[in-house]
Design an enzyme around this catalytic site. Structure first.
Site, PDB file in Angstrom:
ATOM      1  N   CYS A   1      50.882  -8.987   9.353  1.00  0.00           N
ATOM      2  CA  CYS A   1      50.204  -9.412   8.123  1.00  0.00           C
ATOM      3  C   CYS A   1      51.035 -10.400   7.313  1.00  0.00           C
ATOM      4  O   CYS A   1      50.641 -10.801   6.230  1.00  0.00           O
ATOM      5  CB  CYS A   1      49.810  -8.204   7.282  1.00  0.00           C
ATOM      6  SG  CYS A   1      51.204  -7.199   6.778  1.00  0.00           S
TER       7      CYS A   1
ATOM      8  N   ARG B   1      47.786  -0.887   1.113  1.00  0.00           N
ATOM      9  CA  ARG B   1      49.239  -0.722   1.070  1.00  0.00           C
ATOM     10  C   ARG B   1      49.622  -0.122  -0.279  1.00  0.00           C
ATOM     11  O   ARG B   1      49.173  -0.594  -1.322  1.00  0.00           O
ATOM     12  CB  ARG B   1      49.932  -2.078   1.251  1.00  0.00           C
ATOM     13  CG  ARG B   1      51.447  -1.936   1.185  1.00  0.00           C
ATOM     14  CD  ARG B   1      52.148  -3.226   1.490  1.00  0.00           C
ATOM     15  NE  ARG B   1      52.056  -4.175   0.395  1.00  0.00           N
ATOM     16  CZ  ARG B   1      52.566  -5.402   0.452  1.00  0.00           C
ATOM     17  NH1 ARG B   1      53.163  -5.821   1.546  1.00  0.00           N
ATOM     18  NH2 ARG B   1      52.462  -6.215  -0.577  1.00  0.00           N
TER      19      ARG B   1
ATOM     20  N   GLU C   1      59.063  -4.442   8.167  1.00  0.00           N
ATOM     21  CA  GLU C   1      59.503  -5.677   7.512  1.00  0.00           C
ATOM     22  C   GLU C   1      60.979  -5.654   7.155  1.00  0.00           C
ATOM     23  O   GLU C   1      61.497  -6.578   6.536  1.00  0.00           O
ATOM     24  CB  GLU C   1      58.649  -5.965   6.281  1.00  0.00           C
ATOM     25  CG  GLU C   1      58.543  -4.816   5.292  1.00  0.00           C
ATOM     26  CD  GLU C   1      57.620  -5.129   4.121  1.00  0.00           C
ATOM     27  OE1 GLU C   1      57.280  -6.285   3.891  1.00  0.00           O
ATOM     28  OE2 GLU C   1      57.250  -4.175   3.422  1.00  0.00           O
TER      29      GLU C   1
ATOM     30  N   ASN D   1      57.105 -11.914   6.506  1.00  0.00           N
ATOM     31  CA  ASN D   1      57.711 -12.615   5.363  1.00  0.00           C
ATOM     32  C   ASN D   1      59.048 -11.982   5.016  1.00  0.00           C
ATOM     33  O   ASN D   1      60.062 -12.668   4.849  1.00  0.00           O
ATOM     34  CB  ASN D   1      56.814 -12.533   4.119  1.00  0.00           C
ATOM     35  CG  ASN D   1      55.428 -13.067   4.376  1.00  0.00           C
ATOM     36  OD1 ASN D   1      55.218 -13.815   5.322  1.00  0.00           O
ATOM     37  ND2 ASN D   1      54.478 -12.686   3.540  1.00  0.00           N
ATOM     38  N   ASP D   2      59.021 -10.661   4.900  1.00  0.00           N
ATOM     39  CA  ASP D   2      60.266  -9.968   4.559  1.00  0.00           C
ATOM     40  C   ASP D   2      61.159  -9.793   5.780  1.00  0.00           C
ATOM     41  O   ASP D   2      62.377  -9.886   5.663  1.00  0.00           O
ATOM     42  CB  ASP D   2      59.955  -8.604   3.917  1.00  0.00           C
ATOM     43  CG  ASP D   2      59.602  -8.773   2.451  1.00  0.00           C
ATOM     44  OD1 ASP D   2      60.273  -9.571   1.771  1.00  0.00           O
ATOM     45  OD2 ASP D   2      58.642  -8.143   1.985  1.00  0.00           O
TER      46      ASP D   2
ATOM     47  N   HIS E   1      55.158 -15.386  -3.833  1.00  0.00           N
ATOM     48  CA  HIS E   1      53.831 -14.859  -4.141  1.00  0.00           C
ATOM     49  C   HIS E   1      52.916 -15.871  -4.828  1.00  0.00           C
ATOM     50  O   HIS E   1      51.705 -15.792  -4.705  1.00  0.00           O
ATOM     51  CB  HIS E   1      53.937 -13.529  -4.882  1.00  0.00           C
ATOM     52  CG  HIS E   1      54.311 -12.435  -3.937  1.00  0.00           C
ATOM     53  ND1 HIS E   1      55.619 -12.092  -3.708  1.00  0.00           N
ATOM     54  CD2 HIS E   1      53.573 -11.701  -3.080  1.00  0.00           C
ATOM     55  CE1 HIS E   1      55.643 -11.163  -2.763  1.00  0.00           C
ATOM     56  NE2 HIS E   1      54.423 -10.900  -2.371  1.00  0.00           N
TER      57      HIS E   1
ATOM     58  N   ARG F   1      47.134  -5.790  -1.055  1.00  0.00           N
ATOM     59  CA  ARG F   1      48.364  -5.722  -1.859  1.00  0.00           C
ATOM     60  C   ARG F   1      48.026  -5.099  -3.219  1.00  0.00           C
ATOM     61  O   ARG F   1      47.666  -5.795  -4.157  1.00  0.00           O
ATOM     62  CB  ARG F   1      48.946  -7.116  -2.079  1.00  0.00           C
ATOM     63  CG  ARG F   1      49.526  -7.781  -0.839  1.00  0.00           C
ATOM     64  CD  ARG F   1      50.149  -9.129  -1.189  1.00  0.00           C
ATOM     65  NE  ARG F   1      51.036  -9.620  -0.169  1.00  0.00           N
ATOM     66  CZ  ARG F   1      50.713 -10.554   0.747  1.00  0.00           C
ATOM     67  NH1 ARG F   1      49.518 -11.087   0.753  1.00  0.00           N
ATOM     68  NH2 ARG F   1      51.603 -10.940   1.638  1.00  0.00           N
TER      69      ARG F   1
ATOM     70  N   ARG G   1      63.302 -15.701   0.435  1.00  0.00           N
ATOM     71  CA  ARG G   1      62.015 -16.349   0.690  1.00  0.00           C
ATOM     72  C   ARG G   1      61.496 -17.211  -0.449  1.00  0.00           C
ATOM     73  O   ARG G   1      60.546 -17.967  -0.274  1.00  0.00           O
ATOM     74  CB  ARG G   1      60.964 -15.297   1.101  1.00  0.00           C
ATOM     75  CG  ARG G   1      60.655 -14.278   0.030  1.00  0.00           C
ATOM     76  CD  ARG G   1      59.888 -13.106   0.624  1.00  0.00           C
ATOM     77  NE  ARG G   1      58.457 -13.216   0.411  1.00  0.00           N
ATOM     78  CZ  ARG G   1      57.611 -12.207   0.590  1.00  0.00           C
ATOM     79  NH1 ARG G   1      58.030 -11.033   1.021  1.00  0.00           N
ATOM     80  NH2 ARG G   1      56.330 -12.356   0.351  1.00  0.00           N
TER      81      ARG G   1
HETATM   82  C1  PEP Z   1      55.493  -9.404   4.329  1.00  0.00           C
HETATM   83  O1  PEP Z   1      56.579  -9.111   3.849  1.00  0.00           O
HETATM   84  O2  PEP Z   1      55.352 -10.081   5.381  1.00  0.00           O
HETATM   85  C2  PEP Z   1      54.257  -8.964   3.658  1.00  0.00           C
HETATM   86  C3  PEP Z   1      53.080  -9.167   4.212  1.00  0.00           C
HETATM   87  O3  PEP Z   1      54.369  -8.370   2.447  1.00  0.00           O
HETATM   88  P1  PEP Z   1      54.603  -9.160   1.059  1.00  0.00           P
HETATM   89  O4  PEP Z   1      54.443 -10.629   1.364  1.00  0.00           O
HETATM   90  O5  PEP Z   1      53.585  -8.648   0.108  1.00  0.00           O
HETATM   91  O6  PEP Z   1      55.993  -8.783   0.710  1.00  0.00           O
HETATM   92 MG    MG Z   2      56.771  -7.589   2.346  1.00  0.00          MG
END
Ligand code: PEP
Ligand code: MG
Length: 581
Positions: free
Chosen positions: A503, A333, A432, A455-456, A190, A297, A466
């Site tokens: 996303c 979200r 995800e 990402n997840d 993040h 977010r 990650r």
């Molecule tokens: C993801 O997991 O791809 C996502 C967009 O959510 P975050 O990065 O906030 O976990």
């Molecule tokens: Mg995520």
């Protein structure tokens, strides 16, 4: 010396090092004479007063520059300065034990930590950090030394730290921080996401940058290539100054695309939206030509504070975003705390494996009161624009049904209370977690849209943490498994006539994004600062070409093969496009 890390946010920064760390300086311990007690108490009180003045100044500046919410962190610091537990206790100890103020304060603070050591909730830990911050400030003032923090920097600097928490980045003085470099973190940590949102060049995952630099020395952060140059030579500085100029000129040139559609050569229009973490980012998103917000977010509303945001506060924030983004839509979200987003007033227990733990929708379904408050605020704000709701980290059908049931309950409650809200709100989920991607056909019947949280999805599918730089090289968006999962999700969604967005950071990855298009993704939501670049790529490729690539990729078995194939087919061309050649 050149250090290699993970490129987290593009651009070049050249400047002086500011090492962000908990200072551990020596405190002289000494006894004082009886007749010196009053003088010592006076010295302590003066340091407390000075601390108060400093915090008030910071609070005011943050309120003006960033917002009410961020400023409220410093209100809790002011409250601590009034707290008898810390202040009166220290004075008592100076009197009773006849020790200097520094010693008394440190002892009181240590006792305090000892007393609460057994209660390990995030809330208590955050309170500790606040108290520690305040105690450090008083100590600095007793010793007449300036205090280190990212929120009140005197000069422009490059932040070097072991890690930057979302709260560090959120409270950071954006005008003074030229760039940052950290020991740990990956592209989708993040801190990296925040760096891109704030348009600050950053390199993360450098392993030992904190050991290799000295405060005040010069470094170059090359956010494009993931390099940090320590003590650069004169010619290196010249070279990077030129690169920096080129980068800024390139950014400026991209502006020409702002009002043009995100359309491929053969006419497929893609909805290109922005990921934001708060109302303050909407302007950057709009300035970069975003067609709405594909991911808001909201967890950042809950961080950096000691109490939960009220329904009213949330309503105001969501309403502001909805109004600014209208007539385009904003996907809000619901709370996705957990994972590497720790700091919150919620009593989230310490977990060995937080990414696999109590996060996302799991938490909301248990803390129903908090969930309902958020849903009420979203439903009310939805009257002021085009708002959609999205649930994070869904892993089963039951979760979707339960969340939808709670949403219906909230609507009924609002109706009964005579509170006006928007009833016809679209509801979607983040896909995800691999389990959700596999049962996408089942989930598609329950919702209005999907958004791929790559990402997840990549982290859970490939078992790659990650934020762990040691395994960052294994984080492969083009891994055959990921492509097959995405293919499954898109097909399942389209069969049920719902749309699919993406996303995660893959949506702005120059090699990943065209593959998402080829697999049939309908919408992309990316960091505000990536919008124009992504648009540029879209406008220079054909959908047919990406579909062919995607079809072929689905037959391959390793990420080495998939990467090579994309590289050969369009990689070089895309890089040229991105370089503006
Ligand atoms: C993801 O997991 O791809 C996502 C967009 O959510 P975050 O990065 O906030 O976990
Ligand atoms: Mg995520």
């Amino acid at each position: 010396m050149v250090l290699k890390g993970v490129p987290a946010s593009p651009g070049i920064a050249i400047g002086k090092v500011y090492i962000l760390e908990k200072e551990d300086f020596c405190i002289l311990e000494y006894r004082i004479k009886k007749e010196e007690v009053d003088k010592e108490i006076k010295r302590f009180k003066e340091a407390v007063e000075e601390s108060k003045k400093q915090i008030l100044r910071i609070k005011e500046r943050i309120r003006e520059k960033i917002g009410e919410k961020e400023a409220s962190i410093f209100q809790s610091h002011l409250n601590i300065l009034e707290d008898p537990l810390l202040i009166d206790e220290t004075i008592k100890r100076i009197k009773k034990e006849k020790v200097n103020a520094e010693t008394a304060l440190r002892e009181v603070y240590k006792d305090f930590l000892e007393r609460f050591k057994s209660i390990q909730t995030e809330f208590i830990e955050e309170r500790f950090r606040d108290i520690e911050d305040v105690a450090q400030r008083i100590l600095h003032n007793l010793l007449k030394r300036p205090m280190m923090s990212l929120s009140h920097l005197e000069e422009s600097i490059i932040v070097v730290a072991r890690n930057l928490s979302p709260s560090d980045t959120a409270s950071m003085d954006k005008e003074k921080v030229l760039g940052f470099a950290t020991d740990i973190g990956g592209r989708t940590s993040h801190a990296a996401i925040m760096a891109r949102a704030l348009e600050i060049p950053a390199v993360v995952g450098l392993r030992n940058v904190t050991e290799k630099v000295r405060p005040g020395s010069t470094i170059i952060v090359d956010g494009d290539r993931g390099r940090v140059i320590v003590n650069p030579t004169f010619s290196q500085i010249k070279n990077y100054q030129r690169k920096r100029k080129e980068f800024l000129a390139y950014r400026e040139k991209l502006e020409e695309l702002k009002s043009l559609p995100a359309q491929t050569i053969d006419g497929r229009e893609i909805e290109l939206a922005a990921n934001i973490a708060g109302p303050e980012e909407v302007d950057v998103a709009i300035r970069n030509g975003a067609e709405g917000v594909g991911l808001y977010r909201t967890e950042y509303l809950y961080m950096n504070r000691s109490s939960l945001p009220s329904e009213e506060e949330q309503f105001e924030a969501y309403r502001k975003v909805a109004e600014k983004v209208a007539p385009n839509s904003v996907i809000i979200r619901t709370l996705d705390i957990g994972g590497d987003k720790f700091l919150s007033p919620l009593p989230v227990p310490r977990e060995i494996n937080p990414f696999m733990g109590w996060r996302g929708i799991r938490l909301s379904l248990e803390l129903v009161g908090i969930f309902k408050t958020q849903l009420r605020a979203i439903l009310r704000a939805a009257q002021y624009g085009k708002v959609k709701i999205m649930f994070p980290l869904v892993s089963s059908l039951e979760e979707v049904k339960k969340a939808n049931r709670i949403l219906q309950e909230v609507k009924k409650e609002l109706e009964k209370e005579g509170v006006s809200f928007c009833d016809s709100i679209e509801v979607g989920i983040m896909v995800e977690v691999p389990s959700a991607a596999i049962i996408a056909d089942v989930l598609a019947k329950e919702v209005d849209f999907f958004s791929l949280g790559t990402n997840d999805l990549i982290q859970y599918t490939l078992a790659i943490d990650r934020i762990n730089e040691k395994v960052a090289h294994l984080y492969q968006p083009l891994h055959p498994t990921i492509l097959r999962l995405i293919d499954n999700v898109v097909k399942a969604a389209h069969r049920e006539n719902i749309w699919v967005g993406a996303c995660g950071e893959m949506a702005s990855d120059p090699l990943g994004m065209p593959v998402l298009l080829g697999l049939g993704v309908d919408e992309l939501s990316v960091a505000p600062t990536s919008i124009l670049e992504v648009k540029k790529v879209i406008r220079n490729i054909s959908w047919e070409e990406t579909q062919k690539i995607a079809r072929h990729l689905l037959k391959l078995s390793t990420s080495q093969q998939t990467k090579r194939y994309v590289e050969v087919k369009i990689g070089r061309r895309i890089r040229k496009i991105l370089k503006g050649e």
